[in-house]
Design a protein around this motif. Structure first.
Motif, short mmCIF file in Angstrom:
data_model
loop_
_atom_site.label_atom_id
_atom_site.label_comp_id
_atom_site.label_asym_id
_atom_site.label_seq_id
_atom_site.Cartn_x
_atom_site.Cartn_y
_atom_site.Cartn_z
N VAL A 65 0.85 -1.20 0.00
CA VAL A 65 0.00 0.00 0.00
C VAL A 65 0.88 1.24 0.00
CG1 VAL A 65 -1.72 1.32 1.29
CG2 VAL A 65 -1.86 -1.18 1.20
N ILE A 66 0.67 2.11 -0.97
CA ILE A 66 1.36 3.40 -1.00
C ILE A 66 0.34 4.50 -1.28
CG2 ILE A 66 3.54 2.39 -1.77
CD1 ILE A 66 2.96 3.40 -4.55
N PRO A 146 -0.82 -0.01 -6.23
CA PRO A 146 -0.70 0.18 -7.68
C PRO A 146 -0.08 -0.98 -8.43
CG PRO A 146 0.96 1.45 -6.51
CD PRO A 146 0.04 0.89 -5.47
N PHE A 147 0.67 -1.84 -7.73
CA PHE A 147 1.36 -2.93 -8.41
C PHE A 147 0.69 -4.29 -8.18
CE2 PHE A 147 4.58 0.27 -7.09
CZ PHE A 147 4.79 0.80 -8.34
N ARG A 154 -7.61 -1.67 -4.81
CA ARG A 154 -8.37 -0.79 -3.93
C ARG A 154 -8.12 -1.15 -2.47
NH1 ARG A 154 -14.93 -0.52 -3.50
NH2 ARG A 154 -15.03 1.02 -1.83
N VAL A 155 -7.81 -0.14 -1.66
CA VAL A 155 -7.61 -0.34 -0.22
C VAL A 155 -8.96 -0.17 0.47
CG1 VAL A 155 -6.45 0.54 1.85
CG2 VAL A 155 -5.22 0.44 -0.34
N GLU A 156 -9.49 -1.24 1.01
CA GLU A 156 -10.83 -1.22 1.60
C GLU A 156 -10.80 -0.99 3.10
OE1 GLU A 156 -12.62 -4.86 0.37
OE2 GLU A 156 -12.97 -4.15 -1.68
N ALA A 157 -9.63 -1.09 3.73
CA ALA A 157 -9.53 -0.85 5.18
C ALA A 157 -8.08 -0.58 5.52
CB ALA A 157 -10.05 -2.05 5.96
#
Length: 283
Positions: A65-66, A146-147, A154-157
Motif C-alpha cells: 500500500v502506497i 498500484p502494483f 483498492r484499499v478497503e480498510a
C-alpha cells in the motif's frame, strides 16, 4: 479563496520544520514566491523529512500500500523574498477518509512556508528581515496498491489501530471546473495542443505532477492576454496520468470573482470524455 484543511491535530511525530534555500526561478520579479515552488518544499519537509522510514508508511508498504497524489491546493503569500535567505517550511501529515459505498482512505499533507522580507537585487524592502507568509499548500493522496492485480488495488480498510481520521469530500475534475464567479468564456474556450515529451516526465515513468500547474498558468495567461498576472491560488485534481508522446488539448475559461481574475483549465486527451487533469486558479 481556496480553503484547505489545517491538520492542526497532527502529533509530534507527524510534524517537522526545515529551512530551505530557494532557486532564482522560484521567485517572481516582484519578489513573491511562485506557486510551483511550494510542492518541492512539501517534498523536502513532509515526504523526505517525515514519511520516508516512518513506521506508518513502512507498515503499509509491507502490504503493497502506497499513497498516490491526486490533489493539490496551493496559495501564495505576498512577502517579498530573496534567494540569499532561507525560508522556513513547517509540515505535518494526517489520515482522512471519504465515506460511502466506495470508501477511500487518504494521506493528507500540509505545509506552511514563511521567509524574511528581502530583495535579491537592489535596495531592501520595508521591514527587511521580518518574517512573513510566503505560501501554504495541501496535498491529498489516496492509498492504493498500484502494483497488485486489479482486484486487489483498492484499499478497503486500514489496520484497526491506525484510525481513519476525519471525513473529507471526494473532489473530482468536474468539481474543480465548476468554479464560483462570473464565467467570461465557454467551458472549452482558448484551446491549445500540447505535445508532451521526456522533458515533462520524471522517474515515476509519467508526466510529472508539477508540469500541469505551469501549463495551466501559461494557458490562463494567454486567455487573459495580460503579462503582469501571477497565480496566487490554485486547486488541481489529477484523474489519469499522461506519458511522453501524448498530445493533450488544453482549454481555459476565464473567470472573475469580486474583481479578481482567474480561470479553469482542463487537459483533455483525444477520445476521452473526461479531462485527465483539471485546474482552478486565481491571480
Amino acid at each position: 479563496m481556496l480553503p484547505m484543511p489545517e491538520l492542526d491535530g497532527a502529533p509530534e511525530d507527524a510534524r517537522r520544520t526545515i529551512e530551505a534555500r530557494l532557486r532564482y526561478e522560484d521567485i517572481a520579479q516582484d519578489g513573491r514566491l511562485k506557486l510551483d515552488a511550494l510542492p518541492p518544499l512539501m517534498g523536502a519537509c513532509c515526504w523526505r523529512g517525515l514519511l520516508v522510514g516512518h513506521p506508518l508508511t513502512e507498515r503499509l508498504a509491507a502490504d503493497g500500500v502506497i499513497a498516490i497524489l491526486r490533489r493539490f491546493v496551493l496559495v501564495g503569500g505576498d512577502t517579498p523574498l530573496s534567494v540569499h535567505h532561507a525560508v522556513r517550511a513547517a509540515g505535518r501529515f494526517g489520515l482522512a477518509h471519504v465515506p460511502g459505498e466506495r470508501r477511500r482512505f487518504l494521506l493528507e499533507l500540509r505545509t506552511d512556508v514563511e521567509g524574511p522580507r528581502g530583495r535579491t537585487h537592489g535596495p531592501p524592502p520595508e521591514r527587511a528581515g521580518e518574517l512573513g507568509p510566503a505560501g501554504r499548500l495541501y496535498g491529498e493522496h489516496v492509498f492504493t496498491r498500484p502494483f497488485a492485480p486489479p482486484e486487489r488495488r483498492r484499499v478497503e480498510a486500514l489496520p484497526a489501530d491506525v484510525g481513519v481520521g476525519p471525513e473529507r469530500a471526494w473532489r473530482q475534475v468536474e468539481d474543480v471546473l465548476d468554479a464560483p464567479g462570473e464565467a467570461l468564456d465557454d467551458a472549452l474556450a482558448h484551446p491549445a495542443a500540447v505535445r508532451l515529451g521526456l522533458a515533462h516526465t520524471d522517474s515515476n515513468q509519467h508526466v510529472n505532477s508539477l508540469v500541469y500547474p505551469r501549463l495551466a498558468e501559461e494557458r490562463a495567461l494567454a486567455a487573459w492576454a495580460e503579462g503582469d498576472l501571477l497565480a496566487r491560488a490554485l486547486e488541481i485534481v489529477y484523474r489519469k496520468p499522461s506519458f511522453a508522446g501524448d498530445v493533450l488539448r488544453v482549454t481555459a475559461r476565464r473567470l472573475r470573482r469580486e474583481g479578481r481574475p482567474g480561470a479553469t483549465v482542463a487537459f483533455h486527451a483525444e477520445g476521452e470524455t473526461r479531462p485527465r487533469v483539471a485546474v482552478q486558479l486565481w491571480f
